[in-house]
Design a protein around this motif. Structure first.
Motif, PDB file in Angstrom:
ATOM      1  N   SER A   1      -2.566   1.225   9.661  1.00 48.60           N
ATOM      2  CA  SER A   1      -2.403   2.141   8.337  1.00 48.60           C
ATOM      3  C   SER A   1      -3.175   3.225   8.482  1.00 48.60           C
ATOM      4  O   SER A   1      -3.505   3.844   7.510  1.00 48.60           O
TER       5      SER A   1
ATOM      6  N   SER B   1       1.525   2.820  -3.463  1.00 48.29           N
ATOM      7  CA  SER B   1       0.378   3.316  -4.003  1.00 48.29           C
ATOM      8  C   SER B   1       0.210   4.771  -3.800  1.00 48.29           C
ATOM      9  O   SER B   1       0.556   5.098  -2.693  1.00 48.29           O
TER      10      SER B   1
ATOM     11  N   SER C   1       0.942  -1.147  -0.086  1.00 46.39           N
ATOM     12  CA  SER C   1       0.082   0.004   0.033  1.00 46.39           C
ATOM     13  C   SER C   1       0.805   1.417  -0.111  1.00 46.39           C
ATOM     14  O   SER C   1       0.480   2.346  -0.530  1.00 46.39           O
ATOM     15  N   SER C   2       2.060   1.035   0.644  1.00 47.96           N
ATOM     16  CA  SER C   2       2.971   2.228   0.501  1.00 47.96           C
ATOM     17  C   SER C   2       3.586   2.592  -0.851  1.00 47.96           C
ATOM     18  O   SER C   2       4.032   3.847  -0.812  1.00 47.96           O
TER      19      SER C   2
ATOM     20  N   GLN D   1      -4.021   3.617  -0.336  1.00 52.19           N
ATOM     21  CA  GLN D   1      -3.419   2.619   0.724  1.00 52.19           C
ATOM     22  C   GLN D   1      -4.603   2.074   1.369  1.00 52.19           C
ATOM     23  O   GLN D   1      -4.480   0.710   1.704  1.00 52.19           O
TER      24      GLN D   1
END
Lengths: 254, 311
Positions: A126, A42, A39-40, A46
């Motif tokens: 997150s 994108s 996710s980091s 995330q």
């Protein structure tokens, strides 16, 4: 019913003491944690990636456990002849089968709870939102696992582990292609093809109905009526499979 | 008193995998009964149908024809199994369970629970010498210990009828003695014991009655003494020294068998008249009489004779 509980608890204990399950749950934890890394990479998506990957990992590991433990529920007992002493006790074959099924369902429930906890912690870490849609998706994943377990158990009453696994995985795949089957049936000009596709659509489990992971990851809840209908469908389908398994098992010689 | 087990013209046929193949007859009209409180032996060579018969009595296999009753009820009745204990041949157990967990599991399946089950587990472990292994997983048990824990699960619920399939299989002499002692103890407690075995001396020693099954048919059934001829002496074995077989040519014609064994000579006389002639001949040759042993008929001879007759 007491005997059903005894068999179920013993099956659960057998699964708990099987180290493979710990490895699978650990693997699911790693998958969920890996979503943080992905996710980091994108921009602005995330939350959705973590939710998507988390739900997919829960689904995937759950199906693996349901199939590969489910196919051995009966066949292993017969191969090892442990079924001889059990069936020499005052317990019917149906009680034995239902007990084995409930034991695996209990195992899946515990594993699902652990994976859900890891998932929610990852999501919170997150800074993702904890939508109710996620719990909806997990509930329907659980119903899907009930159906897959019933499929694996059904096939294991009359075929070997390898054949049971192939048939279960095959039906799992067909189950997720249900909308496409219906589409082919409607668009086909060939009457026989239409009949065959329609028959397959209705006979095979419609697992796509239980798949709301996409919406859940986007934070969209499905209507309560839909959730209840899908749950009832899954429970009924699993129930019919169990009943058929009991009929077949009743006639089996050991 | 009703029989504990009654089997009448039992048949079992296995259907072929393909329609053009012939079906296989495993049992061809097996009939026997087991009285309450007796030890009944079920003898037969490999593949005779012993295990199939026992499985039908336990509802593990469906019969093709005939009748099978256990404790007055049809053999496939679930409820009657509350009163039966069973140990299969070369059993496999859940090896992740400890001895206590194993017995608790099977005790609960038999409908026991609570304090009564706890007491029975302790008693079984003590009786079978497994108290120290109570909390040990079965995967760490020796073969003898596994057999004993298997016997424990068969009798933990105090059944009226106990069925063993080859209970002495793979055991050392101490293990076999333990199983024999347990079977005798069960009879003293008024239980009925039905077991199949290849070990004929154990069957002769333990059983009140036996049935011999060959190729799916019972070829002999009854008390051991009756089957082997009421204990009549069949032959007489004479061992002597100082005489060789070739010197006894005059008695050889009367059906006497002679075997030279080093300095000794073994002579088998067919009856007491033959014995008199052999002893006279030994004295004439100035031989020394070492021993005279009468041989009664044996179950082993009957068993071998019946198997050959069926071939």
């Amino acid at each position: 019913m007491y005997c059903v509980g005894v068999i179920a608890l013993n099956t659960f204990r057998e699964n708990l003491r099987d180290k493979i399950l710990y490895n699978l749950v650990l693997f699911s934890g790693l998958l969920i944690a890996a979503s943080l890394l992905l996710s980091s990479l994108s921009m602005g998506e995330q939350e959705k990636i973590v939710a998507d990957m988390g739900l997919a990992a829960i689904n995937f590991i759950g199906v693996v456990i349901a199939v590969f433990v489910g196919i051995g529920l009966v066949s292993k007992e017969i191969e090892r002849r442990t079924v001889y002493i059990i069936m020499a006790r005052p317990i019917s074959r149906a009680q034995f089968l239902v007990g084995k099924y409930l034991g695996l369902v209990l195992t899946l429930s515990v594993n699902l709870c652990i994976m859900l906890l890891v998932f929610l912690v990852t999501l919170w870490w997150s800074r993702g939102a904890l939508h109710a849609s996620l719990l909806q998706a997990v509930e329907l994943i659980f119903v899907e696992l009930l159906v897959v377990t019933a499929l694996a158990l059904f096939f294991s009453t009359f075929s070997s582990a390898m054949v049971s696994a192939s048939l279960t995985i095959g039906l799992y795949a067909i189950g997720h292609l249900s909308p496409d089957l219906k589409g082919i049936a409607e668009k086909s000009q060939n009457e026989v093809m239409t009949m065959v596709m329609t028959a397959i659509y209705y006979l095979c489990p419609n697992l796509e109905m239980l798949n709301v992971k996409g919406q859940a990851a986007a934070g969209v809840t499905v209507p309560l009526f839909y959730q209840l209908t899908a749950t009832a469908y899954g429970l009924c389908y699993a129930g019919v499979l169990l009943a058929m398994a009991c009929v077949i098992f009743q006639r089996r010689d050991f | 008193m009703k029989d504990a087990v009654r089997v009448d013209r039992l048949t079992k046929t296995i259907a072929p995998n393909w329609p053009w193949q012939p079906s296989t007859e495993i049992l061809r009209g097996v009939s026997f009964s087991v009285g309450q409180g007796e030890i009944f032996g079920f003898l037969g060579p490999n593949g005779a149908g012993k295990t199939t018969t026992l499985k039908i009595l336990l509802g593990l296999i469906r019969k093709s024809g005939g009748q099978a009753e256990v404790l007055g009820m049809p053999a496939d009745t679930v409820e009657v199994r509350r009163r039966i204990g069973f140990l299969p041949e070369s059993p496999y157990f859940y090896d992740y369970l400890t001895a206590e967990e194993f017995l608790r599991f099977y005790g609960r399946l038999a409908g026991m629970d609570g304090d009564r089950l706890g007491q029975r587990i302790t008693l079984m472990l003590e009786t079978l010498g497994l108290t120290e292994a109570r909390h040990r997983q079965l995967r760490k048990f020796s073969k003898g210990m596994l057999q004993r824990v298997g016997l424990a699960q068969a009798i933990i619920h105090d059944p009226e009828l106990v069925i063993f399939d080859e209970p002495m299989s793979g055991l050392d002499p101490m293990g076999r003695k333990e199983v024999r002692d347990l079977i005798l103890k069960l009879r003293e407690q008024g239980k009925t014991v039905l077991f199949s075995s290849h070990i004929i001396p154990d069957v002769e020693m333990l059983c009140d009655r036996v049935a011999v099954i060959v190729k799916g048919e019972v070829v002999a059934t009854g008390k051991v003494d009756e089957l082997v001829g009421h204990g009549r002496t069949k032959t007489i074995e004479v061992v002597c020294e100082g005489v060789r077989g070739e010197d006894l040519s005059s008695v050889l014609e009367r059906g006497v068998r002679v075997v030279d064994r080093g300095v000794q000579c073994l002579i088998e006389a067919p009856d007491s008249q033959g014995l008199d002639e052999v002893i006279m001949e030994i004295r004439k040759r100035r031989g020394k009489l070492v021993s005279v042993t009468p041989h009664k008929g044996s179950l082993e001879e009957l068993f071998v004779q019946q198997v050959h007759a069926k071939e």
